[in-house]
Each structure stands twice: as C-alpha cells, then as structure tokens.
Write a protein that holds these residues in place. Structure first.
Motif: not given
Length: 532
Positions: A159-163, A259-260, A392-396, A446-448
C-alpha cells in the motif's frame, strides 16, 4: 459500555467470518452463491455421431474456440476452412518473444527485444486445475505443462499509504490477519455471542480450531512467540552454530492491516479461479494455439480480415480482405458458419442475423486490460528478495507484479509481468498512453516495490487490449442484466450461423469458456445437420 444486546450470529455468518480469517470457505461460499464455483462440465472428448453428408463449414477466427470447432468438425467428416486475421494461430492465446513485432490501433509499433528463451503472455497466462477441457486438449495434443505459482507467501502486499510505503510479505499479513480475527472470534465465543446459534460441542471444537488455524497461544492470544512464528516465520531465522537461535517477529496489528487495506490482496488466493494448483505451458501460452493449429494443417487461411457475413436458405458467404494481396476482397462459401470473432469486431460488420441475435451482439462491451513485459539484467527478485514465482499486489496503478514460474535459481536475465490492470480507470489511463510512456510509468511505479528497477531494466513491451486490432478489448464483460436479456439469443443457431467464444460462456475471459462454447455450438449444429 453499551448495554445493547449483542447481535445474533447465525451459522452462515460464522462460517464466512472463519473462512475470511483462516481459510477459503468464505470465498468458496460466495462464489457458489454467484454461480461460479463449479467445475467445468467437460467430461472427455465429444463424439459427433451421424453422417454430415459432406457438409461444409467456414469458421471465423483461429482462436481456441474456432480451432476447437474446426478440429472436431473435421474429425466428424465436415469440409472445414478457417479464416484468421493474424498471421499466427491462437488469437488471444499469444506469447511475445524476442523479434516479434506488433502494431496497435493508432499506428504505434513495438518490437519485442527479449533475449532468447524469455517471453511474456499478454493474454491468458494461467490455467486452473478445474478447467478440464483445456487440460485434456493439452494432454492430447502434447502440450507440456508446468506449475504456475499463484500464491507465494514470500511475495509482497503493498500500500502506498501504509507502513511508510514499505511492502509487506504476504505470509506476515496472511498470518497476522488470521491470528487477529481468530482472537476476536474466540472472545465472541467465550462471551456467549454464539450461544443461540452454535451448540456447546460446536463451540468447543470451534475454539480449538481457531487456536490451531489462527496460531493462538494457550491463552487464545495472538502475539509474538513460537505459535505465531510457526505461521509467519521469524524476524531472524534459525541457523547453525553459535547465535543460531531464532528471534520471533512482532505481528502486525489487526488495526493496521484493516486500515491499510492489505487484506484485499488475500482474496486473490481464496478465489476458486485462482486456487492451487494452476498451470502454464512450458515455453509460453502460445504453445497451446500452435498445438491446436497442427491438428488442422492447411485449413487455416491467415491474413484474412472478415468484412461481411451473409446467409440465405442454402448457405453462408463470407467476404474478407486478403492482407497478403494488398487487401483484395475475396469470398469464402460454405453450408454453415461457426463465427468465433470477438463481439467487438462482429458488431461492426454487416451480418445477416435476426434482430434478437444482432441485439445480443451489440449488448456486450469488452473489458479493458493492459499488461507490461519488462526484461531485467538479473533476477533480482530471486537473488535479493528470495521471491520464486507468485504475484505481489499493490494499490499503485500497475496493480500487480508477477514473477516467472520458470528457471528458478538459474541466475541470468529474466522477464517480469510488470503490471496487469483489468478494467477500471487504471486500464483506460494506460491505454491512452503511448507505449514508451506506459513503460516509463510502469517502471516508476514498480520501483516503489523493487528499487532495483532503475539499475537492472533493459527493455520492455506493453499490450493495451483495447488497442489490439483483432479484439478491440480483452474479454466479454457481461452485466447480469445483459446476460439475462441477451445471452440465450447470442448462443442460438441463427439460420446457418452459430457463435462461439469466451463471450458465449459463463466463464468469460478464460480459455476454458472459449472451448466449452465451441463444443456446445458444434454439437447443436451437428444435430441440425444430421436431422436435415
């Protein structure tokens, strides 16, 4: 503390909660209720009995639906011909390798520059164990399969907004979510919230199940220790010699997981369609289309762009542009027609069918999807992060990264599926970009997750399915209302024409749906031919 009575919890709700926390039961129930969680009805090769008396069939499209129809009809004694827009078989069953060139709508042309042996599947890329038809055809046609790794506990949820934007291992989130929810259910059970719906015996069994499956300690708590480490692993793994003792990791709090929204990624492993075991052909998904085409040598005419479909009481006439002859218009005539063209293409062609069928053809939009194939100078996901296959899964906007399920631990270069968007705003945004801009953005996102992208990237390709000329979209995207109003009309034999393809199935976007629709269509067609 409120004195409001605790809401009653019935058995179905209980099972759903337990399934969400510690297993796939909940997902399976939901899928069953929606009519999706049932195995393919395929039970072996069909046999078309009866003499077709030399009848001819023109088949439109050499995807798996069209070639299935051609193979089985020819075996039954029909004279078969196939018209295919591309210069290869398979349709969306497609693998891109080094040297392949393709041009999308708008004229942008990409040349795949992958090294020998590397590839990407821009269309279908995995086969569930319960898709019996395609597995059977692969066996019969000699297509070698290997496992496709869908779930890798060491891959990431991001998640780009958590951790602080740091990816979390799937095993940690999965174990900690399961443990946290199990602990909550234990508390509810002990407080008697289930007394009206669950017997004393069931309650005791449930408590023991929650302790085992949720990795709770003897006091039914989920915390750092031997029990949780048994599921999530250690912060420091056990070793040998001095200082070899393991160190337990601190679980992620249930509040932080909730919340994430990282729990959303877990549904991809519970869903019936993505449960282990899954397969892929050795060498790429396109090996299946190639094997189908070998069964009907000299029956497929490539570079044939269908421009109209006419029928009368005695036969069908298909006009097509011969792309090998500067687009000269030619005709193919037959007694019958199996049309396996995507509805996005068919809806734009003059075709002699009834109003109900024409309305059905026009009623189905196609989902948008974009895939990215990225070649890197080394397999850093294995060497640095110990990720061997999986997703791998992301919110991006790239939504997911899939790691190759082949050549594990061999070193050297590798190709990632560097993004896969299916419908929604992300797909449309990427589709609107030029191919170079798509790659730039995929690398940026992807670099994130993998900072090695910048140093290791070599080349890549992207396929935006709404810009693919032979489909103009990824797959039929039925709404419940459209299916109720039009599906049966779409599948009827209309005069001398019958349709086939994943859009004519209840398994859209899967190769199994394409094959099953073709088998159903030709069996009904054959009965009509023999009866007449």
């Amino acid at each position: 503390m409120s004195d409001t009575a605790a809401p009653s919890m019935n058995r179905r709700r209980l099972i759903e909660l337990v399934g969400a926390s510690v297993g796939g039961a909940a997902a399976y129930q939901v899928m069953t209720r929606l009519g999706f969680a049932s195995e393919s009805p395929y039970r072996g090769p069909i046999k078309l009995e009866g003499d077709p008396k030399g009848s001819s069939v023109v088949i439109l499209g050499a995807g798996l639906a069209g070639m299935t129809a051609a193979i089985e009809l020819e075996r039954a004694g029909y004279r078969v011909s196939v018209l295919e827009f591309n210069l290869r078989p398979g349709g969306r069953n497609w693998t891109l390798r080094g040297g392949d060139v393709f041009t999308e709508l708008g004229g942008a042309t990409q040349t795949c520059e992958f090294d020998p042996g590397l590839y990407i599947n821009p269309g279908p890329w995995r086969i569930p164990y319960h898709h019996h038809a395609i597995l059977d055809y692969c066996r019969r046609f000699g297509v070698t399969l290997e496992p496709f790794i869908q779930l890798n506990h060491n891959a990431f949820l991001h998640s780009s907004t958590a951790f602080d934007g740091k990816p979390q291992r799937i095993r940690d989130v999965k174990a900690d979510f399961s443990g946290g929810v199990s602990e909550l259910l234990v508390k509810a059970t002990r407080k008697g919230a289930l007394d009206d719906e669950v017997s004393t015996e069931d309650r005791e069994i449930l408590l023991e199940a929650l302790r085992s499956l949720g990795a709770l300690d003897k006091d039914f708590r989920y915390k750092a220790g031997e029990d949780s480490a048994y599921h999530r692993g250690h912060a420091k793994d056990p070793g040998g010699g001095l200082g070899a003792e393991p160190i337990d990791g601190a679980p992620i709090g249930l509040h932080d997981i909730l919340t994430s929204r990282l729990w959303r990624g877990l549904q991809n492993f519970l869903s019936y369609d993505f449960q282990t075991t899954m397969f892929e052909p050795v060498g790429g998904m396109g090996r299946i289309g190639e094997a189908f085409a070998r069964q009907i040598p000299d029956r497929i005419r490539y570079g044939a762009k269908v421009v109209s479909i006419r029928q009368n009481e005695t036969g069908v006439t298909v006009a097509f542009e011969d792309l090998a002859a500067s687009g000269a218009v030619r005709e193919a005539k037959a007694d019958w027609c199996v049309c396996a063209l995507p509805l996005t293409i068919l809806s734009q062609l003059p075709i002699d069918v009834s109003e109900p069928m024409k309305a059905a053809i026009d009623a189905v939009p196609y989902a948008s999807a974009v895939k990215f194939g990225l070649q890197f100078s080394r397999r850093f996901w294995e060497e640095d992060e110990h990720i061997f296959g999986g997703i791998s899964y992301t919110d991006l906007p790239i939504r997911q990264i899939s790691y190759p399920s082949t050549n594990f631990n061999a070193g050297g270069k590798g190709v990632l599926l560097g993004g896969y968007t299916f419908d929604g705003p992300n797909s449309y945004e990427f589709t609107a970009m030029s191919p170079p801009e798509r790659l730039r953005r995929a690398l940026e996102f992807g670099a994130q997750i993998h900072p090695q992208y910048g140093a290791e990237f070599e080349n890549g390709v992207s396929v935006a399915w709404h810009r693919v000329p032979f489909t103009l979209g990824c797959a039929g995207d039925w709404s419940d209302e459209a299916r109720s109003a039009h599906y049966n009309d779409l599948c009827q034999i209309d005069g001398r024409i019958v349709l086939a393809g994943e859009h004519a199935s209840y398994i859209p976007a899967w190769q199994e749906g394409a094959i099953l629709s073709a088998l159903d269509a030709i069996q009904r067609l054959h009965k009509r031919v023999v009866a007449s």
